[in-house]
Design a protein around this motif. Structure first.
Motif: not given
Length: 64
Positions: A7-8, A12-14, A31-36, A53-56
């Motif tokens: 999630e960039d 939204d990630a939070r 949860v491991r959060h990656e922006h790119r 979980l993938l950004d739409l």
């Protein structure tokens, strides 16, 4: 449950990080959060995840 969140948008990630334990109380999440996308692909080569979980509206996916 190990989650890779791609999630960039930081807000939204939070929201996802807050909602997961709130609505799935019987499950513990890491949860491991990656922006790119490139970083997420590297994360997938380093570790295994139960769910991705993938950004739409992905900004970094334009090369796909």
């Amino acid at each position: 449950m190990d989650v890779l969140l791609i999630e960039d948008d930081e807000t939204d990630a939070r929201l996802v990080e807050i909602a997961l334990p709130r609505y799935c109380r019987d499950t513990k999440f890491a949860v491991r959060h990656e922006h790119r996308l490139d970083d997420a692909l590297a994360a997938l080569s380093e570790a295994s995840f139960d769910v991705v979980l993938l950004d739409l509206n992905p900004v970094s996916y334009t090369h796909l």
